[in-house]
Design a protein around this motif. Sequence first.
Motif, PDB file in Angstrom:
ATOM      1  N   GLN A   1     100.798  44.019   3.779  1.00  0.00           N
ATOM      2  CA  GLN A   1     101.944  44.281   2.624  1.00  0.00           C
ATOM      3  C   GLN A   1     102.318  42.954   2.024  1.00  0.00           C
ATOM      4  OE1 GLN A   1     106.009  45.623   4.051  1.00  0.00           O
ATOM      5  NE2 GLN A   1     105.865  43.916   6.014  1.00  0.00           N
TER       6      GLN A   1
ATOM      7  N   SER B   1     104.879  41.882   1.169  1.00  0.00           N
ATOM      8  CA  SER B   1     106.425  41.176   1.069  1.00  0.00           C
ATOM      9  C   SER B   1     106.582  39.985   1.682  1.00  0.00           C
ATOM     10  CB  SER B   1     106.755  42.587   2.127  1.00  0.00           C
ATOM     11  OG  SER B   1     106.665  43.411   1.895  1.00  0.00           O
TER      12      SER B   1
ATOM     13  N   GLN C   1     107.686  37.336  -0.085  1.00  0.00           N
ATOM     14  CA  GLN C   1     108.242  36.581  -0.485  1.00  0.00           C
ATOM     15  C   GLN C   1     109.039  35.605   0.035  1.00  0.00           C
ATOM     16  OE1 GLN C   1     111.551  40.164   0.229  1.00  0.00           O
ATOM     17  NE2 GLN C   1     110.100  41.812  -0.634  1.00  0.00           N
TER      18      GLN C   1
ATOM     19  N   ARG D   1      95.654  47.793   5.587  1.00  0.00           N
ATOM     20  CA  ARG D   1      95.861  48.722   6.647  1.00  0.00           C
ATOM     21  C   ARG D   1      94.443  49.843   7.552  1.00  0.00           C
ATOM     22  NH1 ARG D   1     102.002  50.995   3.812  1.00  0.00           N
ATOM     23  NH2 ARG D   1     101.909  48.226   3.377  1.00  0.00           N
TER      24      ARG D   1
ATOM     25  N   GLU E   1     104.407  42.736  -4.745  1.00  0.00           N
ATOM     26  CA  GLU E   1     105.543  42.948  -4.727  1.00  0.00           C
ATOM     27  C   GLU E   1     106.552  41.972  -5.516  1.00  0.00           C
ATOM     28  OE1 GLU E   1     105.891  43.737  -1.916  1.00  0.00           O
ATOM     29  OE2 GLU E   1     108.052  43.152  -1.194  1.00  0.00           O
TER      30      GLU E   1
ATOM     31  N   PHE F   1     113.458  45.540   5.319  1.00  0.00           N
ATOM     32  CA  PHE F   1     113.699  43.850   4.724  1.00  0.00           C
ATOM     33  C   PHE F   1     115.009  44.157   3.432  1.00  0.00           C
ATOM     34  CE2 PHE F   1     110.553  45.621   2.750  1.00  0.00           C
ATOM     35  CZ  PHE F   1     109.586  46.184   3.223  1.00  0.00           C
ATOM     36  N   THR F   2     115.143  45.571   3.026  1.00  0.00           N
ATOM     37  CA  THR F   2     116.256  45.908   2.174  1.00  0.00           C
ATOM     38  C   THR F   2     117.747  46.143   2.835  1.00  0.00           C
ATOM     39  OG1 THR F   2     115.002  47.684   1.603  1.00  0.00           O
ATOM     40  CG2 THR F   2     114.798  46.033   0.216  1.00  0.00           C
TER      41      THR F   2
ATOM     42  N   GLY G   1     108.673  51.278  -3.085  1.00  0.00           N
ATOM     43  CA  GLY G   1     109.681  51.204  -2.770  1.00  0.00           C
ATOM     44  C   GLY G   1     111.052  49.451  -2.838  1.00  0.00           C
TER      45      GLY G   1
ATOM     46  N   ALA H   1     114.403  43.733  -4.202  1.00  0.00           N
ATOM     47  CA  ALA H   1     112.811  43.096  -3.721  1.00  0.00           C
ATOM     48  C   ALA H   1     112.344  44.519  -4.548  1.00  0.00           C
ATOM     49  CB  ALA H   1     112.686  42.800  -2.588  1.00  0.00           C
ATOM     50  N   PHE H   2     111.264  44.872  -4.013  1.00  0.00           N
ATOM     51  CA  PHE H   2     110.435  46.419  -4.520  1.00  0.00           C
ATOM     52  C   PHE H   2     108.960  45.661  -4.350  1.00  0.00           C
ATOM     53  CE2 PHE H   2     110.807  43.572  -9.277  1.00  0.00           C
ATOM     54  CZ  PHE H   2     109.976  44.059  -9.261  1.00  0.00           C
ATOM     55  N   GLY H   3     108.200  46.886  -4.325  1.00  0.00           N
ATOM     56  CA  GLY H   3     107.424  46.258  -3.661  1.00  0.00           C
ATOM     57  C   GLY H   3     106.497  48.157  -4.467  1.00  0.00           C
TER      58      GLY H   3
HETATM   59  N1  DAH Z   1     107.007  47.230   1.445  1.00  0.00           N
HETATM   60  C1  DAH Z   1     106.788  47.828   1.447  1.00  0.00           C
HETATM   61  C2  DAH Z   1     105.371  48.572   1.522  1.00  0.00           C
HETATM   62  O1  DAH Z   1     104.390  47.913   1.927  1.00  0.00           O
HETATM   63  C3  DAH Z   1     106.446  47.803  -0.351  1.00  0.00           C
HETATM   64  C4  DAH Z   1     108.489  47.256  -0.519  1.00  0.00           C
HETATM   65  C5  DAH Z   1     108.965  48.565  -0.333  1.00  0.00           C
HETATM   66  C6  DAH Z   1     108.448  46.102  -0.601  1.00  0.00           C
HETATM   67  C7  DAH Z   1     110.727  47.682  -0.511  1.00  0.00           C
HETATM   68  C8  DAH Z   1     109.450  45.461  -0.830  1.00  0.00           C
HETATM   69  C9  DAH Z   1     110.872  46.778  -0.701  1.00  0.00           C
HETATM   70  O2  DAH Z   1     109.604  44.349  -1.292  1.00  0.00           O
HETATM   71  O3  DAH Z   1     111.731  46.024  -1.497  1.00  0.00           O
HETATM   72  O4  DAH Z   1     105.349  49.794   1.660  1.00  0.00           O
END
Ligand code: DAH
Length: 362
Positions: A180, A182, A185, A206, A221, A262-263, A293, A316-318
């Motif tokens: 990821q 992440s 971050q 993956r 991210e 992580f959230t 997410g 955060a988001f991804g």
């Molecule tokens: N790292 C998650 C994934 O690869 C995606 C993600 C979801 C990132 C929620 C975030 C988050 O920063 O808050 O599936």
Amino acid sequence: MSSVSSSSPDLGSLKDELLSFIAAAPSLSALDDVRVSALGKKGRITDMMKTLGSLPPEERKAFGASLNVLKNDIAAALDARLKVLNAAALDARLINERIDVTLSPRPERAGRVHPTHQTIDEIISIFAGMGFSVAKGPDIESEYYNFEALNIPSSHPARDMQATFFLPSSGEHKTVLRTQTSPVQIRTMLKEKPPIRIIAPGRTYRCDYDQTHTPMFHLVEGLVIDEATHMGHLKGCVMDFLRAFFGIDDLPVRFRPSYFPFTEPSAEVDIGCSRKGGELKLGNFGDWLEVLGCGMVHPNVLRNCNIDPEKYQGFAFGMGIERLAMLKYGIPDLRTFFDADLRWLRHYGFLPLDIPNPALKG
Ligand code: DAH
């Protein structure tokens, strides 16, 4: 004027003759012919030089001097004409070999921007407009940044969702191909003090392979850390982004409670769509499609980065970049992104100077 004795050939008329040949020589090779005929091994002036030895001494001196003057005059005239002809030849080349830089590129030769990179550019330009900067991290990541620091201990079941490639590692620091984005971050929070506002697009890995999964794909991210950031900011930011990206001002956006280590709280975000007749359309049609997410950054993650969760908070988001590209540009199979098939790229790619950019619209 050279003085020429009565017994010598008429140097004056020879000079006039040669000078007129020189002046009339139309080309470099014609000029060289004149030079050879006058000053070459068997040239007319050379021949006369050879006769000097047979002349009586009193004539030899005067005739020799005149011949030298003639020879120098002819050599100088040859030289001057050579310069003129060379300059003319250069002018002709400059005209004939000129490159017309205004000629437009032939379309069949133009390369294409890959949809992944087109989409990354679009994402960056939208978030840049909201004050985000772009952060980067390595593809080969420490297991600690990829999992532990993000509140995913080794025994955690969430690791199963991200089966990845472990690399042979020396010592206690294990490394993985990051699953990821992440971990960027973590790297950013360890390096920078809040306020933080970054996005981090990049490759992730993956062990999956089917129509919607490939062993390598791209995620982006997002991370915002500040003193008064709350869930309302997260919702507004994500909603604005999705509507700008898909170019649909009233695109329905729905936040569903979810779980990420992580959230806390965490949410998955859906956008409105229709799947009637097997055709996917985005908009207010009553059906939903998951696109990303997100959540409020977990206090443990902040603590792991020496940030006081009592003072700072953030979100955060991804999201998957190819997934966004597939939805926006109607590309049915993720695997084709990485097949390196030029026919596919010609069909789905973008001309570099003709990039539709929602962020630059109106
Ligand atoms: N790292 C998650 C994934 O690869 C995606 C993600 C979801 C990132 C929620 C975030 C988050 O920063 O808050 O599936």
